[in-house]
Design an enzyme around this catalytic site. Structure first.
Site, PDB file in Angstrom:
ATOM      1  N   LYS A  22      34.152  35.540  22.481  1.00 38.07           N
ATOM      2  CA  LYS A  22      34.787  35.789  23.882  1.00 38.07           C
ATOM      3  C   LYS A  22      33.862  35.475  24.953  1.00 38.07           C
ATOM      4  CE  LYS A  22      34.089  40.027  25.500  1.00 38.07           C
ATOM      5  NZ  LYS A  22      33.578  40.104  26.992  1.00 38.07           N
ATOM      6  N   ASN A  23      32.650  35.882  24.665  1.00 41.50           N
ATOM      7  CA  ASN A  23      31.791  35.289  25.813  1.00 41.50           C
ATOM      8  C   ASN A  23      31.280  34.016  25.873  1.00 41.50           C
ATOM      9  OD1 ASN A  23      31.953  38.044  26.591  1.00 41.50           O
ATOM     10  ND2 ASN A  23      29.883  38.597  25.958  1.00 41.50           N
ATOM     11  N   CYS A 117      31.149  48.769  38.114  1.00 42.41           N
ATOM     12  CA  CYS A 117      31.222  48.517  36.699  1.00 42.41           C
ATOM     13  C   CYS A 117      30.680  49.760  35.940  1.00 42.41           C
ATOM     14  CB  CYS A 117      30.422  47.102  36.222  1.00 42.41           C
ATOM     15  SG  CYS A 117      30.257  46.954  34.505  1.00 42.41           S
ATOM     16  N   ARG A 122      26.022  45.987  38.880  1.00 40.10           N
ATOM     17  CA  ARG A 122      25.858  44.709  38.333  1.00 40.10           C
ATOM     18  C   ARG A 122      26.145  43.886  39.559  1.00 40.10           C
ATOM     19  NH1 ARG A 122      29.787  44.024  33.340  1.00 40.10           N
ATOM     20  NH2 ARG A 122      28.695  42.051  33.304  1.00 40.10           N
ATOM     21  N   ASP A 309      24.640  44.073  23.768  1.00 42.58           N
ATOM     22  CA  ASP A 309      26.186  44.032  23.371  1.00 42.58           C
ATOM     23  C   ASP A 309      26.469  44.675  22.052  1.00 42.58           C
ATOM     24  OD1 ASP A 309      27.042  43.382  25.785  1.00 42.58           O
ATOM     25  OD2 ASP A 309      27.429  41.280  25.082  1.00 42.58           O
ATOM     26  N   ARG A 401      40.073  44.223  24.702  1.00 36.34           N
ATOM     27  CA  ARG A 401      39.329  42.984  25.513  1.00 36.34           C
ATOM     28  C   ARG A 401      38.429  42.039  24.723  1.00 36.34           C
ATOM     29  NH1 ARG A 401      36.587  45.185  30.746  1.00 36.34           N
ATOM     30  NH2 ARG A 401      36.205  42.954  30.863  1.00 36.34           N
TER      31      ARG A 401
HETATM   32  N1  EPU Z   1      22.002  40.818  37.208  1.00 34.78           N
HETATM   33  C1  EPU Z   1      21.450  40.823  38.526  1.00 34.78           C
HETATM   34  N2  EPU Z   1      22.049  39.831  39.658  1.00 34.78           N
HETATM   35  C2  EPU Z   1      22.865  38.799  39.097  1.00 34.78           C
HETATM   36  C3  EPU Z   1      23.372  39.027  37.942  1.00 34.78           C
HETATM   37  C4  EPU Z   1      22.753  39.662  37.043  1.00 34.78           C
HETATM   38  O1  EPU Z   1      20.384  41.504  38.922  1.00 34.78           O
HETATM   39  O2  EPU Z   1      23.245  38.213  40.263  1.00 34.78           O
HETATM   40  C5  EPU Z   1      21.392  41.594  36.479  1.00 34.78           C
HETATM   41  C6  EPU Z   1      22.405  42.679  35.734  1.00 34.78           C
HETATM   42  O3  EPU Z   1      22.739  43.818  36.510  1.00 34.78           O
HETATM   43  C7  EPU Z   1      21.850  43.090  34.599  1.00 34.78           C
HETATM   44  C8  EPU Z   1      21.227  41.733  34.157  1.00 34.78           C
HETATM   45  O4  EPU Z   1      20.947  41.232  35.239  1.00 34.78           O
HETATM   46  O5  EPU Z   1      20.845  44.119  34.461  1.00 34.78           O
HETATM   47  C9  EPU Z   1      21.921  40.780  32.973  1.00 34.78           C
HETATM   48  O6  EPU Z   1      23.164  40.619  33.383  1.00 34.78           O
HETATM   49  P1  EPU Z   1      23.794  39.283  33.166  1.00 34.78           P
HETATM   50  O7  EPU Z   1      24.309  38.521  34.506  1.00 34.78           O
HETATM   51  O8  EPU Z   1      23.069  38.446  32.332  1.00 34.78           O
HETATM   52  O9  EPU Z   1      25.361  39.853  32.520  1.00 34.78           O
HETATM   53  P2  EPU Z   1      26.728  39.185  32.729  1.00 34.78           P
HETATM   54  O10 EPU Z   1      26.249  37.482  32.822  1.00 34.78           O
HETATM   55  O11 EPU Z   1      27.406  39.655  33.784  1.00 34.78           O
HETATM   56  C10 EPU Z   1      27.192  38.564  30.244  1.00 34.78           C
HETATM   57  C11 EPU Z   1      28.146  39.183  29.026  1.00 34.78           C
HETATM   58  C12 EPU Z   1      28.021  40.640  28.840  1.00 34.78           C
HETATM   59  C13 EPU Z   1      26.634  40.965  28.396  1.00 34.78           C
HETATM   60  C14 EPU Z   1      25.462  40.483  29.277  1.00 34.78           C
HETATM   61  C15 EPU Z   1      24.132  40.357  28.867  1.00 34.78           C
HETATM   62  C16 EPU Z   1      30.201  37.717  29.424  1.00 34.78           C
HETATM   63  C17 EPU Z   1      31.579  37.511  30.035  1.00 34.78           C
HETATM   64  N3  EPU Z   1      29.404  39.026  29.567  1.00 34.78           N
HETATM   65  O12 EPU Z   1      27.286  39.551  31.395  1.00 34.78           O
HETATM   66  O13 EPU Z   1      28.911  41.061  27.799  1.00 34.78           O
HETATM   67  O14 EPU Z   1      26.196  42.373  28.150  1.00 34.78           O
HETATM   68  O15 EPU Z   1      26.021  39.028  29.595  1.00 34.78           O
HETATM   69  O16 EPU Z   1      24.056  39.772  27.674  1.00 34.78           O
HETATM   70  O17 EPU Z   1      29.696  36.926  28.795  1.00 34.78           O
HETATM   71  C18 EPU Z   1      30.353  42.461  26.954  1.00 34.78           C
HETATM   72  O18 EPU Z   1      30.998  41.480  26.169  1.00 34.78           O
HETATM   73  O19 EPU Z   1      30.663  43.747  26.274  1.00 34.78           O
HETATM   74  C19 EPU Z   1      29.467  42.442  27.909  1.00 34.78           C
HETATM   75  C20 EPU Z   1      29.329  43.268  28.808  1.00 34.78           C
END
Ligand code: EPU
Length: 423
Positions: A22-23, A117, A122, A309, A401
């Site tokens: 998915k991701n 969220c 986030r 995850d 999802r």
């Molecule tokens: N963060 C910031 N600023 C930003 C972006 C992120 O501070 O601009 C922080 C977040 O709050 C968090 C950390 O950085 O504490 C990591 O977040 P990240 O941006 O890596 O998460 P994401 O890219 O939004 C993806 C996956 C998530 C998974 C995370 C971490 C997808 C669609 N989502 O989210 O997947 O938990 O990476 O590996 O790829 C899930 O599939 O259930 C899921 C939540």
């Protein structure tokens, strides 16, 4: 609304086939915005989140058709669209990832800020910092971000207080591949899903070095062409079934997986006393004589560390371990909503800051529970497999999802599980 009912205690055996990630699929779908020409994507799972991304891309002028063999045929039909409205982004945070590619290919992009969220705060500050660093002029009004101007390239540090950002990296990479500049991106996410996105872009003609490392150098090109590409297996789905296999001490084979992406999870599962056979594209759980597992500590970290995850599912495992386990969440410090629901089944868990402390028990008993998010719902389903009596998991739309056909897959290995529609 549907719920999932599980009767615990069944003997599980056989094999379960892992779906496409998915991701990885979500950013690759968004990346088709920067491509001129038809794309054929294979191994994209049938999931609610994928439908959400299809809906938003369709709104942005992409034609996406699921062929009879499951492949997705994608092509841009209207390149004048540049706005992703609130109602689309609200349903799935990941849709914010269209900002970079939309801006790079269409010159301007207007995308709604994602909302709150359940995993905690986030922000998207790193996405915006990265896009600005490679030339985007950003304006914020009415809850929307507008990116405009040419992609110039530049040097950007993408790390944050919780490590690199996965989707932030994706957003910036998808923009940096177009234009005349060179982008040097430091402290990017190294997750296999980012590697897959980069490989897809390279298959379309992108020019970059450093794929799979912490630094990417991307030289912009004029145009990207279509390609045929197959998405990697879903490592989180695979890890969820492996955790379930250990919990039930069952000889389950997880097939069509990529064991190399699962090493952090396998390492922690082995530390509990579990044993596996690792094949080129499968992992087999080798049951132990008494099925007892030892409590171990886990800290979630960006890849190649233990994935956040899988934290909830691992917590479900630890509820039945011998001893006390400390699970520390370093990616989403607030991601513990499942702890109190597991408590309803008899688990003994207490929170202390960024950690949960789990005292193993040899008895969980079924109860109605409420899923708070995707991975929390998976942990409740796993706990239901070993709890006495019936566990009813409500709000299962969360699980739809991210887990393709979960009840059919679990039925296929012998679980007593059904979906009930309450109308
Ligand atoms: N963060 C910031 N600023 C930003 C972006 C992120 O501070 O601009 C922080 C977040 O709050 C968090 C950390 O950085 O504490 C990591 O977040 P990240 O941006 O890596 O998460 P994401 O890219 O939004 C993806 C996956 C998530 C998974 C995370 C971490 C997808 C669609 N989502 O989210 O997947 O938990 O990476 O590996 O790829 C899930 O599939 O259930 C899921 C939540």
């Amino acid at each position: 609304m549907d719920r999932i009912r599980i009767k615990g205690g069944s003997d599980l055996k056989g094999s379960v086939q892992i779906s496409g990630s998915k991701n990885a699929s979500l950013p690759i779908l968004a990346a088709t915005l920067v491509v001129d020409g038809p794309v054929l994507l294979k191994n994209v799972p049938v999931l609610k989140d994928i439908d959400n991304m299809r809906r938003i891309l369709t709104r942005l002028g992409m034609r996406i058709e699921r062929e009879s063999n499951g492949d997705l045929a994608i092509e841009a039909v209207d390149k004048t669209q540049y706005c992703a409205p609130y109602d689309f982004v609200r349903t799935m945070r990941a849709s914010f990832v269209v900002l970079g590619p939309l801006w790079a290919r269409r010159g301007v992009a207007r995308v709604s800020y994602p909302g709150g969220c359940v995993l905690g705060h986030r922000p998207v500050d790193l996405h915006l910092k990265g896009l600005k660093g490679i030339g985007a002029q950003l304006d914020v009004d009415d809850g929307y971000v507008t990116a405009s101007g040419p992609v110039t390239g530049g040097t950007v540090y993408l790390g944050g207080n919780y490590g690199p950002t996965v989707l932030g990296t994706a957003n910036v990479v998808m923009a940096a591949v177009l234009g005349k500049g060179v982008s040097y991106l430091e402290n990017v996410a190294m997750e296999p899903e980012i590697v897959d996105l980069c490989n897809f872009l390279v298959a379309c003609g992108a020019d970059m070095d450093g794929i799979g490392s912490h630094s990417l150098t991307i030289r912009g090109v004029e145009v990207l062409h279509g390609c045929e590409y197959s998405v990697i297996p879903d490592r989180i789905e695979a890890a969820t079934y492996l955790t379930g296999a250990v919990m039930t001490n069952s000889p389950i084979v997880v097939e069509k997986a990529e064991p190399k992406h699962l090493l952090a999870v396998i390492d922690r599962l082995q530390a509990t006393g579990a044993d596996f056979e690792l094949g080129p594209d499968y992992v087999r759980n080798l049951p132990t004589v008494d099925g007892k597992i030892t409590a171990v500590d886990v800290t979630t970290l960006p890849y190649p560390g233990f994935p956040t995850d899988i934290q909830a599912q691992f917590m479900a495992l630890m509820t039945g371990a011998d001893g006390v386990s400390v699970i520390t969440e370093k990616v989403y410090p607030e991601r513990f909503m499942h702890a109190s629901e597991l408590g309803r089944l008899g688990a003994r868990i207490r929170r202390e800051g960024q950690s949960a402390i789990i005292q193993g028990t040899d008895h969980l008993s079924g109860a109605p529970v409420m899923a708070s998010d995707l991975r929390a719902s998976a942990s409740l389903v796993l706990a239901g497999l070993v709890a006495d009596g019936h566990t009813d998991v409500r709000r299962v739309y969360h699980i739809d999802r991210g887990y393709e056909h979960i009840e059919q897959k679990l039925q296929g290995i012998g679980a007593d599980i059904e979906r009930i529609n309450d109308g």
